[in-house]
Design a protein around this motif. Structure first.
Motif, mmCIF file in Angstrom:
data_model
loop_
_atom_site.group_PDB
_atom_site.id
_atom_site.type_symbol
_atom_site.label_atom_id
_atom_site.label_comp_id
_atom_site.label_asym_id
_atom_site.label_seq_id
_atom_site.Cartn_x
_atom_site.Cartn_y
_atom_site.Cartn_z
ATOM 1 N N PHE A 3 0.834 -1.208 0.000
ATOM 2 C CA PHE A 3 0.000 0.000 0.000
ATOM 3 C C PHE A 3 0.864 1.250 0.000
ATOM 4 N N LEU A 4 1.871 1.258 0.853
ATOM 5 C CA LEU A 4 2.748 2.420 0.964
ATOM 6 C C LEU A 4 3.454 2.719 -0.352
ATOM 7 N N PHE A 5 4.003 1.705 -0.992
ATOM 8 C CA PHE A 5 4.727 1.929 -2.237
ATOM 9 C C PHE A 5 3.781 2.323 -3.375
ATOM 10 N N ASN A 6 2.565 1.794 -3.370
ATOM 11 C CA ASN A 6 1.582 2.230 -4.369
ATOM 12 C C ASN A 6 1.258 3.711 -4.194
ATOM 13 N N LEU A 13 3.175 6.061 -2.766
ATOM 14 C CA LEU A 13 4.340 6.853 -3.154
ATOM 15 C C LEU A 13 4.501 6.902 -4.672
ATOM 16 N N ASN A 14 4.253 5.776 -5.335
ATOM 17 C CA ASN A 14 4.358 5.741 -6.788
ATOM 18 C C ASN A 14 3.313 6.657 -7.431
ATOM 19 N N THR A 15 2.109 6.644 -6.895
ATOM 20 C CA THR A 15 1.051 7.512 -7.419
ATOM 21 C C THR A 15 1.416 8.985 -7.241
ATOM 22 N N ILE A 16 1.913 9.336 -6.078
ATOM 23 C CA ILE A 16 2.322 10.720 -5.821
ATOM 24 C C ILE A 16 3.454 11.117 -6.770
ATOM 25 N N GLY A 17 4.398 10.212 -6.973
ATOM 26 C CA GLY A 17 5.508 10.478 -7.884
ATOM 27 C C GLY A 17 5.037 10.698 -9.311
ATOM 28 N N ARG A 18 4.066 9.905 -9.747
ATOM 29 C CA ARG A 18 3.530 10.063 -11.110
ATOM 30 C C ARG A 18 2.759 11.371 -11.264
ATOM 31 N N VAL A 19 2.013 11.762 -10.245
ATOM 32 C CA VAL A 19 1.309 13.043 -10.290
ATOM 33 C C VAL A 19 2.329 14.179 -10.370
ATOM 34 N N ALA A 20 3.381 14.084 -9.586
ATOM 35 C CA ALA A 20 4.433 15.108 -9.643
ATOM 36 C C ALA A 20 5.049 15.172 -11.037
ATOM 37 N N LEU A 21 5.244 14.022 -11.658
ATOM 38 C CA LEU A 21 5.804 13.983 -13.011
ATOM 39 C C LEU A 21 4.869 14.670 -14.003
ATOM 40 N N ALA A 60 6.745 18.611 -11.700
ATOM 41 C CA ALA A 60 7.376 18.923 -10.413
ATOM 42 C C ALA A 60 8.489 17.889 -10.205
ATOM 43 N N TYR A 61 9.561 18.061 -10.952
ATOM 44 C CA TYR A 61 10.605 17.045 -11.017
ATOM 45 C C TYR A 61 11.345 16.849 -9.688
ATOM 46 N N GLN A 62 11.556 17.916 -8.946
ATOM 47 C CA GLN A 62 12.226 17.761 -7.650
ATOM 48 C C GLN A 62 11.344 16.978 -6.680
ATOM 49 N N THR A 63 10.058 17.252 -6.713
ATOM 50 C CA THR A 63 9.119 16.509 -5.862
ATOM 51 C C THR A 63 9.127 15.035 -6.238
ATOM 52 N N GLN A 64 9.111 14.764 -7.526
ATOM 53 C CA GLN A 64 9.158 13.379 -7.993
ATOM 54 C C GLN A 64 10.421 12.682 -7.492
ATOM 55 N N GLU A 65 11.555 13.343 -7.607
ATOM 56 C CA GLU A 65 12.814 12.746 -7.148
ATOM 57 C C GLU A 65 12.792 12.476 -5.648
ATOM 58 N N LEU A 66 12.243 13.396 -4.875
ATOM 59 C CA LEU A 66 12.157 13.210 -3.427
ATOM 60 C C LEU A 66 11.265 12.022 -3.064
ATOM 61 N N ILE A 67 10.139 11.910 -3.726
ATOM 62 C CA ILE A 67 9.222 10.797 -3.461
ATOM 63 C C ILE A 67 9.899 9.467 -3.761
ATOM 64 N N TYR A 68 10.572 9.387 -4.897
ATOM 65 C CA TYR A 68 11.246 8.142 -5.246
ATOM 66 C C TYR A 68 12.419 7.851 -4.307
ATOM 67 N N ASP A 84 12.831 4.501 -2.046
ATOM 68 C CA ASP A 84 14.044 3.679 -2.038
ATOM 69 C C ASP A 84 14.560 3.450 -0.617
ATOM 70 N N ILE A 85 14.533 4.492 0.198
ATOM 71 C CA ILE A 85 14.990 4.370 1.589
ATOM 72 C C ILE A 85 14.113 3.392 2.356
ATOM 73 N N LEU A 86 12.800 3.549 2.230
ATOM 74 C CA LEU A 86 11.884 2.650 2.939
ATOM 75 C C LEU A 86 12.031 1.205 2.461
ATOM 76 N N ARG A 87 12.183 1.023 1.165
ATOM 77 C CA ARG A 87 12.363 -0.327 0.629
ATOM 78 C C ARG A 87 13.631 -0.960 1.201
ATOM 79 N N SER A 88 14.685 -0.182 1.281
ATOM 80 C CA SER A 88 15.944 -0.681 1.839
ATOM 81 C C SER A 88 15.793 -1.039 3.317
#
Length: 69
Positions: free
Chosen positions: A25-28, A30-38, A42-50, A54-58
């Motif tokens: 759920f969390l990654f879905n 974050l991915n949705t927010i990243g796509r909306v930013a794209l 809002a490229y900086q926002t997209q990079e921050l979300i991704y 990555d940090i949470l996945r790790s």
């Protein structure tokens, strides 16, 4: 012995918190927010979300290796 017990308690609490997060759920989200930013260019926002994703996945992959102090 007391320090080891306290460390074990902290690790257990940390793992309990992580287990409450549904990673799929969390990654879905974050991915949705990243796509909306794209789409909003809002490229900086997209990079921050991704980066957060990555940090949470790790963290979720390596929970047994984390030592809290």
């Amino acid at each position: 012995a007391k320090a080891a017990l306290e460390n074990m308690l902290k690790e257990t609490e940390y793992k309990a918190l992580l287990s409450q997060i549904n990673p799929h759920f969390l990654f879905n989200c974050l991915n949705t927010i990243g796509r909306v930013a794209l789409t909003e260019e809002a490229y900086q926002t997209q990079e921050l979300i991704y980066a957060i994703s990555d940090i949470l996945r790790s963290l979720l992959k390596h929970t047994e290796k984390i030592i809290l102090r």
